[in-house]
Design a protein around this motif. Structure first.
Motif, PDB file in Angstrom:
ATOM      1  N   TRP A   1    -100.293   1.509  -5.942  1.00 48.24           N
ATOM      2  CA  TRP A   1     -99.004   1.016  -5.472  1.00 48.24           C
ATOM      3  C   TRP A   1     -99.143  -0.459  -5.124  1.00 48.24           C
ATOM      4  N   GLY A   2     -98.044  -1.211  -5.274  1.00 44.86           N
ATOM      5  CA  GLY A   2     -98.089  -2.613  -4.909  1.00 44.86           C
ATOM      6  C   GLY A   2     -96.712  -3.224  -4.754  1.00 44.86           C
ATOM      7  N   PHE A   3     -96.645  -4.289  -3.969  1.00 44.41           N
ATOM      8  CA  PHE A   3     -95.400  -5.030  -3.811  1.00 44.41           C
ATOM      9  C   PHE A   3     -95.726  -6.487  -3.500  1.00 44.41           C
ATOM     10  N   THR A   4     -94.795  -7.367  -3.836  1.00 41.41           N
ATOM     11  CA  THR A   4     -94.917  -8.789  -3.516  1.00 41.41           C
ATOM     12  C   THR A   4     -94.350  -9.016  -2.119  1.00 41.41           C
ATOM     13  N   ALA A   5     -95.073  -9.815  -1.328  1.00 42.70           N
ATOM     14  CA  ALA A   5     -94.609 -10.099   0.035  1.00 42.70           C
ATOM     15  C   ALA A   5     -94.898 -11.546   0.398  1.00 42.70           C
ATOM     16  N   SER A   6     -93.935 -12.170   1.059  1.00 45.58           N
ATOM     17  CA  SER A   6     -94.182 -13.481   1.656  1.00 45.58           C
ATOM     18  C   SER A   6     -94.178 -13.362   3.179  1.00 45.58           C
ATOM     19  N   SER A   7     -93.867 -12.165   3.675  1.00 48.10           N
ATOM     20  CA  SER A   7     -93.911 -11.921   5.125  1.00 48.10           C
ATOM     21  C   SER A   7     -95.318 -11.452   5.495  1.00 48.10           C
TER      22      SER A   7
ATOM     23  N   PHE B   1    -105.408  -0.893   2.737  1.00 45.88           N
ATOM     24  CA  PHE B   1    -104.597  -1.681   1.807  1.00 45.88           C
ATOM     25  C   PHE B   1    -105.260  -3.039   1.608  1.00 45.88           C
ATOM     26  N   MET B   2    -104.892  -3.677   0.516  1.00 42.98           N
ATOM     27  CA  MET B   2    -105.443  -4.984   0.143  1.00 42.98           C
ATOM     28  C   MET B   2    -104.319  -6.001   0.121  1.00 42.98           C
ATOM     29  N   ILE B   3    -104.575  -7.168   0.711  1.00 40.08           N
ATOM     30  CA  ILE B   3    -103.642  -8.282   0.618  1.00 40.08           C
ATOM     31  C   ILE B   3    -104.271  -9.315  -0.304  1.00 40.08           C
ATOM     32  N   ASN B   4    -103.647  -9.510  -1.456  1.00 42.24           N
ATOM     33  CA  ASN B   4    -104.070 -10.500  -2.445  1.00 42.24           C
ATOM     34  C   ASN B   4    -103.239 -11.753  -2.214  1.00 42.24           C
ATOM     35  N   ILE B   5    -103.868 -12.838  -1.789  1.00 42.53           N
ATOM     36  CA  ILE B   5    -103.163 -14.102  -1.578  1.00 42.53           C
ATOM     37  C   ILE B   5    -103.209 -14.847  -2.902  1.00 42.53           C
ATOM     38  N   LEU B   6    -102.036 -15.027  -3.505  1.00 37.78           N
ATOM     39  CA  LEU B   6    -101.969 -15.493  -4.886  1.00 37.78           C
ATOM     40  C   LEU B   6    -102.294 -16.968  -5.041  1.00 37.78           C
ATOM     41  N   SER B   7    -102.841 -17.266  -6.211  1.00 39.31           N
ATOM     42  CA  SER B   7    -103.107 -18.658  -6.572  1.00 39.31           C
ATOM     43  C   SER B   7    -101.866 -19.241  -7.245  1.00 39.31           C
ATOM     44  N   ALA B   8    -101.818 -20.544  -7.345  1.00 38.69           N
ATOM     45  CA  ALA B   8    -100.649 -21.243  -7.888  1.00 38.69           C
ATOM     46  C   ALA B   8    -100.318 -20.822  -9.310  1.00 38.69           C
TER      47      ALA B   8
ATOM     48  N   LEU C   1    -113.546  -2.638  -0.982  1.00 40.54           N
ATOM     49  CA  LEU C   1    -113.201  -1.270  -0.571  1.00 40.54           C
ATOM     50  C   LEU C   1    -112.622  -0.457  -1.721  1.00 40.54           C
ATOM     51  N   ASP C   2    -112.900  -0.870  -2.952  1.00 44.73           N
ATOM     52  CA  ASP C   2    -112.422  -0.214  -4.168  1.00 44.73           C
ATOM     53  C   ASP C   2    -110.893  -0.215  -4.283  1.00 44.73           C
ATOM     54  N   LEU C   3    -110.242  -1.167  -3.611  1.00 45.34           N
ATOM     55  CA  LEU C   3    -108.792  -1.291  -3.671  1.00 45.34           C
ATOM     56  C   LEU C   3    -108.392  -2.181  -4.841  1.00 45.34           C
ATOM     57  N   PRO C   4    -107.182  -1.986  -5.408  1.00 46.99           N
ATOM     58  CA  PRO C   4    -106.724  -2.831  -6.509  1.00 46.99           C
ATOM     59  C   PRO C   4    -106.605  -4.288  -6.057  1.00 46.99           C
ATOM     60  N   GLY C   5    -107.273  -5.178  -6.787  1.00 44.93           N
ATOM     61  CA  GLY C   5    -107.249  -6.590  -6.435  1.00 44.93           C
ATOM     62  C   GLY C   5    -107.116  -7.484  -7.646  1.00 44.93           C
ATOM     63  N   LEU C   6    -106.722  -8.710  -7.397  1.00 40.67           N
ATOM     64  CA  LEU C   6    -106.568  -9.724  -8.440  1.00 40.67           C
ATOM     65  C   LEU C   6    -107.795 -10.629  -8.461  1.00 40.67           C
ATOM     66  N   PRO C   7    -108.542 -10.639  -9.565  1.00 37.46           N
ATOM     67  CA  PRO C   7    -109.718 -11.506  -9.639  1.00 37.46           C
ATOM     68  C   PRO C   7    -109.402 -12.990  -9.450  1.00 37.46           C
TER      69      PRO C   7
ATOM     70  N   ALA D   1    -107.447 -15.652  -2.250  1.00 33.42           N
ATOM     71  CA  ALA D   1    -108.226 -14.864  -1.291  1.00 33.42           C
ATOM     72  C   ALA D   1    -107.754 -13.420  -1.360  1.00 33.42           C
ATOM     73  N   ARG D   2    -108.636 -12.506  -0.934  1.00 33.58           N
ATOM     74  CA  ARG D   2    -108.287 -11.092  -0.813  1.00 33.58           C
ATOM     75  C   ARG D   2    -108.775 -10.608   0.548  1.00 33.58           C
ATOM     76  N   LEU D   3    -107.942  -9.811   1.205  1.00 28.76           N
ATOM     77  CA  LEU D   3    -108.285  -9.228   2.491  1.00 28.76           C
ATOM     78  C   LEU D   3    -108.147  -7.716   2.367  1.00 28.76           C
ATOM     79  N   ALA D   4    -109.259  -7.001   2.435  1.00 30.71           N
ATOM     80  CA  ALA D   4    -109.228  -5.544   2.395  1.00 30.71           C
ATOM     81  C   ALA D   4    -109.134  -5.054   3.832  1.00 30.71           C
ATOM     82  N   CYS D   5    -108.144  -4.212   4.099  1.00 32.08           N
ATOM     83  CA  CYS D   5    -107.831  -3.814   5.473  1.00 32.08           C
ATOM     84  C   CYS D   5    -107.817  -2.302   5.633  1.00 32.08           C
ATOM     85  N   THR D   6    -108.142  -1.871   6.836  1.00 36.72           N
ATOM     86  CA  THR D   6    -107.854  -0.508   7.250  1.00 36.72           C
ATOM     87  C   THR D   6    -106.626  -0.580   8.152  1.00 36.72           C
TER      88      THR D   6
END
Length: 168
Positions: A33-39, A70-77, A104-110, A114-119
């Motif tokens: 599952w995934g969604f785009t967020a700026s919040s 969950f994983m927060i993928n902070i997108l590049s330009a 944490l084996d969560l879906p991420g963007l190479p 930055a990526r933050l894997a969270c519990t």
């Protein structure tokens, strides 16, 4: 006391530059599952906490509220197209193959900045959104320039002027 018109509030908030993230998780059956967020924001250094706010009307809302991780993928330009893809509803967001198992084996963007894997730490009410508070368990930091959402468009941060750089 009069209420602020939603259009005025939205117009004012459009003036605040925000990071662009894609938040991902995997449910108990293995579905991604995934969604785009700026919040999105940092919340605490000790313990390391961040928050992200999914809309209660989103199809993925209940999955994220119940998620253990969950994983927060902070997108590049360069990732504005991926942000748009994950912002649309009603389709499988993972068909493009951009996401791979990461921290944490969560879906991420190479190619993320930055990526933050969270519990999951807490879920709070935030009006028409929920506030997901995550305890950061693993971090990846790249060297890409971040994608920013400002005035209803994706953009790059402007380089600091020489005067501002000298003041640092």
């Amino acid at each position: 006391m009069s209420a602020v018109a939603p259009s005025d509030f939205t117009r004012a908030m459009a003036q605040v530059p925000s990071p662009v993230t894609i938040v991902t998780t995997t449910d108990g059956s293995g579905r991604r599952w995934g969604f785009t967020a700026s919040s999105f924001s940092s919340l605490s250094l000790d313990p390391p906490l961040v928050l992200v706010c999914p809309a209660k009307s989103a199809g993925s809302h209940d999955t994220f509220v119940a998620a253990e991780r969950f994983m927060i993928n902070i997108l590049s330009a360069e990732q504005a197209a991926i942000a748009r893809h994950f912002a649309r509803s009603g389709h499988d967001k993972f068909t493009t193959g951009d996401m791979v198992p990461c921290e944490l084996d969560l879906p991420g963007l190479p190619g993320a900045t930055a990526r933050l894997a969270c519990t999951a730490h807490a879920v709070l009410d935030g009006g028409d959104h929920s506030i997901l508070v995550g305890r950061v368990e693993a971090v990846y930091v790249g060297d890409q320039e971040p994608l920013v959402y400002h005035n209803r468009t994706f953009t790059r941060p402007e380089a600091a002027s020489p005067a501002l750089a000298a003041a640092r």
